[in-house]
Design a protein around this motif. Structure first.
Motif, mmCIF file in Angstrom:
data_model
loop_
_atom_site.group_PDB
_atom_site.id
_atom_site.type_symbol
_atom_site.label_atom_id
_atom_site.label_comp_id
_atom_site.label_asym_id
_atom_site.label_seq_id
_atom_site.Cartn_x
_atom_site.Cartn_y
_atom_site.Cartn_z
ATOM 1 N N SER A 127 10.775 4.752 53.363
ATOM 2 C CA SER A 127 10.098 5.338 54.520
ATOM 3 C C SER A 127 10.585 4.690 55.801
ATOM 4 O O SER A 127 10.957 3.511 55.819
ATOM 5 C CB SER A 127 8.578 5.156 54.395
ATOM 6 O OG SER A 127 7.925 5.472 55.607
ATOM 7 N N HIS A 128 10.547 5.457 56.880
ATOM 8 C CA HIS A 128 10.936 4.966 58.195
ATOM 9 C C HIS A 128 9.868 4.068 58.819
ATOM 10 O O HIS A 128 10.082 3.475 59.878
ATOM 11 C CB HIS A 128 11.127 6.156 59.136
ATOM 12 C CG HIS A 128 9.825 6.823 59.470
ATOM 13 N ND1 HIS A 128 9.129 7.603 58.566
ATOM 14 C CD2 HIS A 128 9.057 6.781 60.595
ATOM 15 C CE1 HIS A 128 8.004 8.024 59.130
ATOM 16 N NE2 HIS A 128 7.939 7.541 60.353
ATOM 17 N N THR A 129 8.718 3.946 58.187
ATOM 18 C CA THR A 129 7.516 3.392 58.811
ATOM 19 C C THR A 129 7.716 2.016 59.422
ATOM 20 O O THR A 129 7.395 1.791 60.595
ATOM 21 C CB THR A 129 6.370 3.323 57.781
ATOM 22 O OG1 THR A 129 6.115 4.627 57.282
ATOM 23 C CG2 THR A 129 5.113 2.761 58.416
ATOM 24 N N THR A 130 8.222 1.057 58.645
ATOM 25 C CA THR A 130 8.311 -0.306 59.165
ATOM 26 C C THR A 130 9.353 -0.431 60.283
ATOM 27 O O THR A 130 9.208 -1.270 61.174
ATOM 28 C CB THR A 130 8.628 -1.300 58.042
ATOM 29 O OG1 THR A 130 9.771 -0.859 57.303
ATOM 30 C CG2 THR A 130 7.434 -1.434 57.096
ATOM 31 N N THR A 131 10.382 0.409 60.252
ATOM 32 C CA THR A 131 11.363 0.397 61.337
ATOM 33 C C THR A 131 10.730 0.924 62.620
ATOM 34 O O THR A 131 10.927 0.362 63.701
ATOM 35 C CB THR A 131 12.593 1.242 60.970
ATOM 36 O OG1 THR A 131 13.107 0.817 59.713
ATOM 37 C CG2 THR A 131 13.674 1.104 62.027
ATOM 38 N N LEU A 132 9.990 2.007 62.514
ATOM 39 C CA LEU A 132 9.304 2.552 63.679
ATOM 40 C C LEU A 132 8.304 1.542 64.236
ATOM 41 O O LEU A 132 8.212 1.355 65.464
ATOM 42 C CB LEU A 132 8.590 3.855 63.315
ATOM 43 C CG LEU A 132 7.711 4.479 64.409
ATOM 44 C CD1 LEU A 132 8.527 4.796 65.649
ATOM 45 C CD2 LEU A 132 7.009 5.724 63.878
ATOM 46 N N GLU A 133 7.558 0.891 63.362
ATOM 47 C CA GLU A 133 6.598 -0.110 63.828
ATOM 48 C C GLU A 133 7.301 -1.249 64.559
ATOM 49 O O GLU A 133 6.831 -1.717 65.608
ATOM 50 C CB GLU A 133 5.796 -0.647 62.646
ATOM 51 C CG GLU A 133 4.812 0.362 62.063
ATOM 52 C CD GLU A 133 4.158 -0.108 60.784
ATOM 53 O OE1 GLU A 133 3.130 0.483 60.408
ATOM 54 O OE2 GLU A 133 4.676 -1.063 60.162
ATOM 55 N N MET A 134 8.433 -1.700 64.021
ATOM 56 C CA MET A 134 9.188 -2.752 64.684
ATOM 57 C C MET A 134 9.663 -2.293 66.058
ATOM 58 O O MET A 134 9.574 -3.029 67.059
ATOM 59 C CB MET A 134 10.386 -3.154 63.825
ATOM 60 C CG MET A 134 11.177 -4.316 64.393
ATOM 61 S SD MET A 134 12.708 -4.617 63.477
ATOM 62 C CE MET A 134 13.015 -6.324 63.915
ATOM 63 N N PHE A 135 10.170 -1.070 66.130
ATOM 64 C CA PHE A 135 10.637 -0.510 67.391
ATOM 65 C C PHE A 135 9.517 -0.518 68.437
ATOM 66 O O PHE A 135 9.719 -0.942 69.580
ATOM 67 C CB PHE A 135 11.140 0.916 67.156
ATOM 68 C CG PHE A 135 11.440 1.682 68.414
ATOM 69 C CD1 PHE A 135 12.568 1.399 69.162
ATOM 70 C CD2 PHE A 135 10.601 2.707 68.831
ATOM 71 C CE1 PHE A 135 12.845 2.114 70.327
ATOM 72 C CE2 PHE A 135 10.871 3.433 69.977
ATOM 73 C CZ PHE A 135 11.995 3.124 70.730
ATOM 74 N N LEU A 136 8.345 -0.067 68.055
ATOM 75 C CA LEU A 136 7.228 -0.001 69.001
ATOM 76 C C LEU A 136 6.784 -1.395 69.434
ATOM 77 O O LEU A 136 6.470 -1.612 70.620
ATOM 78 C CB LEU A 136 6.062 0.755 68.369
ATOM 79 C CG LEU A 136 6.319 2.246 68.071
ATOM 80 C CD1 LEU A 136 5.135 2.852 67.326
ATOM 81 C CD2 LEU A 136 6.605 3.022 69.355
ATOM 82 N N ARG A 137 6.774 -2.337 68.523
ATOM 83 C CA ARG A 137 6.381 -3.704 68.880
ATOM 84 C C ARG A 137 7.393 -4.354 69.815
ATOM 85 O O ARG A 137 7.016 -5.063 70.757
ATOM 86 C CB ARG A 137 6.202 -4.530 67.607
ATOM 87 C CG ARG A 137 4.967 -4.155 66.806
ATOM 88 C CD ARG A 137 4.983 -4.674 65.396
ATOM 89 N NE ARG A 137 3.803 -4.222 64.658
ATOM 90 C CZ ARG A 137 3.753 -4.029 63.352
ATOM 91 N NH1 ARG A 137 4.841 -4.265 62.608
ATOM 92 N NH2 ARG A 137 2.646 -3.598 62.770
ATOM 93 N N LEU A 138 8.668 -4.131 69.561
ATOM 94 C CA LEU A 138 9.685 -4.730 70.411
ATOM 95 C C LEU A 138 9.781 -4.023 71.756
ATOM 96 O O LEU A 138 9.998 -4.671 72.791
ATOM 97 C CB LEU A 138 11.044 -4.716 69.711
ATOM 98 C CG LEU A 138 11.155 -5.576 68.452
ATOM 99 C CD1 LEU A 138 12.582 -5.565 67.918
ATOM 100 C CD2 LEU A 138 10.696 -7.013 68.714
#
Length: 267
Positions: free
Chosen positions: A53-64
């Motif tokens: 899933s793309h989920t953890t990458t998207l979450e990292m993107f939003l946090r950074l």
């Protein structure tokens, strides 16, 4: 650094992922490397082996993006089907591409996050992939490589630069373990088989358990206070990071401890 051609380097992982699974590591990245990201021009971050899933990458993107609006994040996966499934979630600054340890990105990344991707390799292979990734970093770049539990409540990761491993961090939710050495099953591949008498990592986990036991009376004030006290006890004999951004009570209260890699490096 052009995009490599040919077959991606590595093997397909199980792909297990989930919402907030890597929140602990991302929180550490923001604290430890937020300044370097903000000071860089067009900082590139790679999330290697993001899974099914793309989920953890998207979450990292939003946090950074919250602390560095100019950051670009590329999710790299070796499974074409996973890349295809992630493509619809691309947006300006966030993309997904097919690849492996060769890092098929347009320029050297300032940060690489690689979680739960080296568990299936031997220790010698893991050291080799660490070296491969380090060679591809931008000057001043870092790698955060580690393993976490299925829901992310227990995690251990190494921080590496172009010269090799520099730090080791243990992070846990307070209700996810009985004693600190329970995190041993999340050690990086370079250490997990070294948790035996005579090795520094074994001595550290032994002393952590003792510090945890000695401070058991503080449990009446909550596990957070017990963890902080255990860290203070450990700091008497182990070179824990004791000041921000890597250490001190502000990090310990999160259930996190960081120490120099050199203090636990394999004999």
């Amino acid at each position: 650094m052009g995009k490599p051609t040919g077959k991606p380097i590595g093997e397909v992982t199980r792909g297990t992922t989930g919402h907030n699974r890597l929140r602990r590591a991302d929180r550490w990245v923001v604290a430890a490397h937020g300044r370097s990201l903000r000071s860089a021009t067009r900082p590139l971050v790679v999330d290697l082996g993001y899974g099914a899933s793309h989920t953890t990458t998207l979450e990292m993107f939003l946090r950074l993006r919250a602390i560095c609006p100019s950051v670009e994040v590329v999710g790299v996966e070796i499974d074409p089907a996973r890349v295809a499934a992630a493509k619809p979630y691309e947006r300006p600054g966030l993309s997904f591409t097919l690849g492996g340890f060769e890092l098929p990105v347009a320029r050297p990344p300032l940060l690489v996050r690689a979680f739960n991707v080296l568990r299936q390799y031997g220790e010698a292979q893991a050291w080799g992939y660490w070296a491969m990734l380090s060679e591809r970093l931008a000057p001043g770049g870092m790698i955060v490589e580690g393993t976490c539990s299925e829901v992310g409540h227990r995690a251990v990761w190494a921080g590496l630069d172009r010269s090799g491993p520099r730090t080791l961090t243990l992070s846990a939710r307070f209700d996810s373990f009985e004693r600190p050495s329970d995190l041993a099953d999340r050690l990086p591949k370079a250490l997990i088989h070294r948790n035996v008498p005579g090795e520094p990592i074994h001595a550290f986990l032994r002393d952590f358990d003792r510090a945890w036991a000695v401070n058991a009376p503080l449990s009446s004030y909550g596990s957070r206070q017990r963890w902080i006290a255990a860290a203070e006890t450990l700091a008497g004999t182990w070179p824990l990071a004791e000041r921000p951004p890597l250490g001190g009570r502000s990090r310990w209260r999160l259930g996190e401890i960081t120490l120099p890699w050199s203090s636990v490096a394999p004999e």
